[in-house]
Design a protein around this motif. Sequence first.
Motif, PDB file in Angstrom:
ATOM      1  N   LEU A  64       0.796  -1.240  -0.048  1.00  0.00           N
ATOM      2  CA  LEU A  64      -0.018  -0.017  -0.100  1.00  0.00           C
ATOM      3  C   LEU A  64       0.874   1.273   0.045  1.00  0.00           C
ATOM      4  N   GLY A  65       2.127   1.139   0.488  1.00  0.00           N
ATOM      5  CA  GLY A  65       2.611   2.275   0.461  1.00  0.00           C
ATOM      6  C   GLY A  65       2.055   3.404   1.519  1.00  0.00           C
ATOM      7  N   ALA A  66       1.942   4.562   0.604  1.00  0.00           N
ATOM      8  CA  ALA A  66       1.635   5.722   1.466  1.00  0.00           C
ATOM      9  C   ALA A  66       0.136   5.777   2.143  1.00  0.00           C
ATOM     10  N   ASP A  67      -0.508   5.016   1.140  1.00  0.00           N
ATOM     11  CA  ASP A  67      -1.956   4.703   1.276  1.00  0.00           C
ATOM     12  C   ASP A  67      -2.387   3.974   2.738  1.00  0.00           C
ATOM     13  N   VAL A  68      -1.269   3.328   3.202  1.00  0.00           N
ATOM     14  CA  VAL A  68      -1.391   2.432   4.350  1.00  0.00           C
ATOM     15  C   VAL A  68      -2.138   3.201   5.446  1.00  0.00           C
ATOM     16  N   LYS A  69      -1.824   4.602   5.372  1.00  0.00           N
ATOM     17  CA  LYS A  69      -2.370   5.402   6.585  1.00  0.00           C
ATOM     18  C   LYS A  69      -4.035   5.607   6.523  1.00  0.00           C
ATOM     19  N   ASN A  70      -4.629   5.320   5.349  1.00  0.00           N
ATOM     20  CA  ASN A  70      -5.818   5.432   5.108  1.00  0.00           C
ATOM     21  C   ASN A  70      -6.682   3.984   5.313  1.00  0.00           C
ATOM     22  N   VAL A  71      -6.048   2.871   5.522  1.00  0.00           N
ATOM     23  CA  VAL A  71      -6.683   1.652   5.807  1.00  0.00           C
ATOM     24  C   VAL A  71      -6.484   1.359   7.263  1.00  0.00           C
ATOM     25  N   ASP A  72      -7.452   0.697   7.983  1.00  0.00           N
ATOM     26  CA  ASP A  72      -7.301   0.234   9.360  1.00  0.00           C
ATOM     27  C   ASP A  72      -6.876  -1.331   8.930  1.00  0.00           C
ATOM     28  N   LEU A  73      -5.817  -1.727   9.724  1.00  0.00           N
ATOM     29  CA  LEU A  73      -5.322  -3.079   9.744  1.00  0.00           C
ATOM     30  C   LEU A  73      -5.615  -3.657  11.184  1.00  0.00           C
ATOM     31  N   VAL A  74      -6.185  -5.062  11.214  1.00  0.00           N
ATOM     32  CA  VAL A  74      -6.600  -5.588  12.477  1.00  0.00           C
ATOM     33  C   VAL A  74      -6.149  -6.958  12.225  1.00  0.00           C
ATOM     34  N   PRO A  75      -5.227  -7.621  12.918  1.00  0.00           N
ATOM     35  CA  PRO A  75      -4.811  -9.097  13.050  1.00  0.00           C
ATOM     36  C   PRO A  75      -6.283  -9.822  13.249  1.00  0.00           C
ATOM     37  N   HIS A  76      -6.537 -10.861  12.424  1.00  0.00           N
ATOM     38  CA  HIS A  76      -7.841 -11.392  12.505  1.00  0.00           C
ATOM     39  C   HIS A  76      -7.874 -12.252  13.599  1.00  0.00           C
ATOM     40  N   THR A  77      -6.847 -12.598  14.578  1.00  0.00           N
ATOM     41  CA  THR A  77      -7.012 -13.012  15.923  1.00  0.00           C
ATOM     42  C   THR A  77      -7.492 -12.025  16.705  1.00  0.00           C
ATOM     43  N   GLU A  78      -7.390 -10.784  16.765  1.00  0.00           N
ATOM     44  CA  GLU A  78      -7.991 -10.079  17.649  1.00  0.00           C
ATOM     45  C   GLU A  78      -9.592  -9.645  17.198  1.00  0.00           C
ATOM     46  N   TRP A  79      -9.920  -9.958  16.264  1.00  0.00           N
ATOM     47  CA  TRP A  79     -11.349  -9.754  15.491  1.00  0.00           C
ATOM     48  C   TRP A  79     -12.237 -10.865  16.017  1.00  0.00           C
ATOM     49  N   TYR A  80     -11.900 -12.268  15.528  1.00  0.00           N
ATOM     50  CA  TYR A  80     -12.370 -13.501  15.645  1.00  0.00           C
ATOM     51  C   TYR A  80     -12.012 -14.065  16.992  1.00  0.00           C
ATOM     52  N   THR A  81     -12.535 -13.654  18.104  1.00  0.00           N
ATOM     53  CA  THR A  81     -12.099 -14.183  19.404  1.00  0.00           C
ATOM     54  C   THR A  81     -12.831 -15.091  20.060  1.00  0.00           C
ATOM     55  N   GLY A  82     -14.121 -15.768  19.338  1.00  0.00           N
ATOM     56  CA  GLY A  82     -14.876 -16.551  19.943  1.00  0.00           C
ATOM     57  C   GLY A  82     -15.566 -17.291  19.055  1.00  0.00           C
ATOM     58  N   SER A  83     -17.069 -17.380  19.161  1.00  0.00           N
ATOM     59  CA  SER A  83     -17.852 -18.285  18.423  1.00  0.00           C
ATOM     60  C   SER A  83     -18.301 -17.114  17.234  1.00  0.00           C
ATOM     61  N   ALA A  84     -18.995 -18.124  16.350  1.00  0.00           N
ATOM     62  CA  ALA A  84     -19.551 -17.293  15.303  1.00  0.00           C
ATOM     63  C   ALA A  84     -20.697 -16.141  15.804  1.00  0.00           C
ATOM     64  N   ALA A  85     -21.362 -16.500  16.508  1.00  0.00           N
ATOM     65  CA  ALA A  85     -22.122 -15.463  17.318  1.00  0.00           C
ATOM     66  C   ALA A  85     -21.576 -14.101  17.856  1.00  0.00           C
ATOM     67  N   ASN A  86     -20.281 -14.471  18.170  1.00  0.00           N
ATOM     68  CA  ASN A  86     -19.525 -13.134  18.854  1.00  0.00           C
ATOM     69  C   ASN A  86     -18.894 -12.492  17.619  1.00  0.00           C
ATOM     70  N   ALA A  87     -18.601 -13.250  16.553  1.00  0.00           N
ATOM     71  CA  ALA A  87     -18.124 -12.554  15.343  1.00  0.00           C
ATOM     72  C   ALA A  87     -19.483 -11.376  14.813  1.00  0.00           C
ATOM     73  N   VAL A  88     -20.600 -11.899  14.794  1.00  0.00           N
ATOM     74  CA  VAL A  88     -21.838 -11.158  14.429  1.00  0.00           C
ATOM     75  C   VAL A  88     -21.864  -9.977  15.140  1.00  0.00           C
ATOM     76  N   ALA A  89     -21.584 -10.258  16.390  1.00  0.00           N
ATOM     77  CA  ALA A  89     -21.692  -9.135  17.423  1.00  0.00           C
ATOM     78  C   ALA A  89     -20.499  -7.870  17.420  1.00  0.00           C
ATOM     79  N   ARG A  90     -19.196  -8.647  16.859  1.00  0.00           N
ATOM     80  CA  ARG A  90     -18.160  -7.625  16.705  1.00  0.00           C
ATOM     81  C   ARG A  90     -18.342  -6.823  15.386  1.00  0.00           C
TER      82      ARG A  90
END
Length: 307
Positions: A64-90
Amino acid sequence: MTTRPAPPTPAQDCFDHRMAVFGSDDEFLAAALPFLAEALGAPGEPPPVAIAAPGNLDLLRDALGADVKNVDLVPHTEWYTGSAANAVARSAGHLAAHAGPGGRIHLLMEPVWGGRAGRSPRETAEWIRYEALANLLFAPLATTALCAYDSRVAGHAIVAAARRAHPDSGVYVDPVLLAAELDAVPLPAPPADAERLPGPAPAADAVRTWATVQGLPAADVELFATAVSEAAAALGPLDGALLWGEAPACVCELRVARRVDDPLLGFVPPPRVEPEPGQGLWFARQVCTYVDVRDEREGASVRLQYG
């Protein structure tokens, strides 16, 4: 390399649920970069979010180069932390807090198929259900989601199943039909020594006492008992309940006097998506490992497994 924003496209007014399959770093970037360029070129949208494996986030940072500052990067282990229902809530919580008008935002989403989601056929089925029901849950929102599947991790069977939950795949199946297909897999029968509680609803104190004897810690006892009470209140008149198992896998099966017949029951986010008493099946799905609903000829069974 710096991406160039794609030309503006007409604003959408409903959920756009896409799928990309990749088997190499280059294939990941070939799918992700045009998607993010589309997002960066969408007028009035907040920054897109890329939820992916740490290694894939590193690839995006470099590309992405300079554009990286305009994109939020989130490790997927921090987003998907539980069940499928938890993912809906997140997802629902993030859209409520960060999406633009009408839910406008681009989300690049890579499930953790090397973790919980892919560790067993049972878990895989729950995540395919999540992918299918997302088409209904988020249908009114102008959100664009690209679900990225690494075939090196997910494998052929998971990728093939996931294609059936994405409208752009060519093999898409109606979410209600796909959920019914997943529910056609029978659950193990309750053990002969399961403790029976009489209807019309199990007493919370009886559930607490039983769960304590089975070895659940006090905080988990309270969550389990509350989940049972919330589910019972949402389901209406019951024909009793069964309890079995031992810590950490304690199970309560509620016998419902009517058919439930609603694949979205307990998945629709309430105004406050954090689990709290008064949210019925939503609360139960958020705190339990599994909540299984099975319609039968007369009535239904709702099985809650904690742990």
